[in-house]
Design an enzyme around this catalytic site. Structure first.
Site: not given
Ligand code: NDP
Length: 255
Positions: A64, A91, A158, A162
């Protein structure tokens, strides 16, 4: 295009879904040792399984990243596995509930900042100090968002987190520009991932305001489009690209 990531050690946070999954997969296919970090262990195992014939290695790390010390621990894991850290991809992130400042509470604000800003901050500190210690430098890529450049894409937490990440990116690039450390941000518009699924009580006003600006969107990006850009930017082919925030939205925000 082929990239040279053989013998390189890469950390990818948020590798259990969406962009992080595709980014980790792509680096391993290009020969890297990838420390893939997220909370969902089963997703990381599935990712590892999908890569058993690839030229690189995937090392799943269940953690986490809202717990500060886990960020430096994952960097230590990279150094232990590969001898050093060459590339850090911050990411992992979460959306807010589209709450404008008049509605957002401290708990949501802190939760969003913990993962969107504090996690990259702690990981960057640990990575930079390793990159400096052997003088070889490295690359840090922060997945920010178009919401890190504009005020009309998400809620207050958010958007502020960012924007701060973009600022941290630029400052880091400037500070270490003579140390062979590059740092840049990727700012996607909408991407097809799981990011929206956690909204449980979105603000009515926030949703209405954000949605009213989305008519101009061309389409959502595919995760592989983001992963391809990340690999190029992390490679030696992008050696002179530093301290910038690259928009990936098909041109919508260029108005
Ligand atoms: P997803 O929700 O598909 O992926 C988010 C990832 O972050 C997951 O693998 C999740 O893993 C991980 N995560 C979240 N919280 C934690 C935590 N506390 N500890 C460890 N891992 C964590 O979203 P996206 O792929 O879309 O997001 C990736 C990035 O891109 C983010 O920073 C998002 O803000 C950014 N973004 C997304 C956009 C979109 O339209 N999708 C647009 C612009 C930016 P798990 O839950 O297994 O811990």
């Amino acid at each position: 295009m082929e990239f040279q990531f053989k013998n390189k050690t890469v950390v990818v946070t948020g590798a259990s879904s969406g962009m992080g999954y595709a980014i980790a997969q792509s680096f391993v296919k290009e020969g890297a040792t990838v420390i893939a970090v997220a909370r969902r262990a089963e997703r990381l195992e599935e990712l590892k399984e999908s890569l058993k014939d690839a030229s690189g290695v995937l090392v799943p790390v269940t953690a986490d990243l809202a717990v500060d010390e886990n960020n430096s621990l994952m960097v230590e894991t990279a150094v232990k596995e590969g001898g050093r850290i060459d590339v850090l991809i911050n990411n992992a992130g979460m959306m807010d509930e589209f709450m404008p400042i008049g509605e957002v509470d401290d708990a949501l604000w802190d939760k969003v900042f913990k993962i969107n800003l504090d996690s990259p901050r702690h990981a960057m500190k640990a990575a930079v100090n390793h990159m400096l210690s052997d003088g070889k430098g490295g690359v840090i890529i922060n997945i920010a968002s178009i919401g890190g450049l504009e005020g009309c894409r998400a809620g207050a937490a958010y958007t502020a987190s960012k924007h701060a990440l973009v600022g941290l990116t630029k400052n880091t690039a400037y500070m270490y520009a003579h140390d062979n450390i590059r740092c840049l941000a990727i700012c996607p518009g909408g991407v097809k991932t799981e990011v929206g699924k956690y909204a449980s009580h979105p603000s009515e006003k926030g949703i209405q305001r954000v949605m009213s600006g989305l008519d101009a969107n061309i389409r959502q990006a595919d995760v592989q489009e983001i992963a391809d850009l990340v690999l190029f930017m992390a490679s030696e082919k992008a050696d002179f690209v530093n301290g910038t925030a690259i928009t990936v939205d098909g041109g919508v925000s260029a108005n």
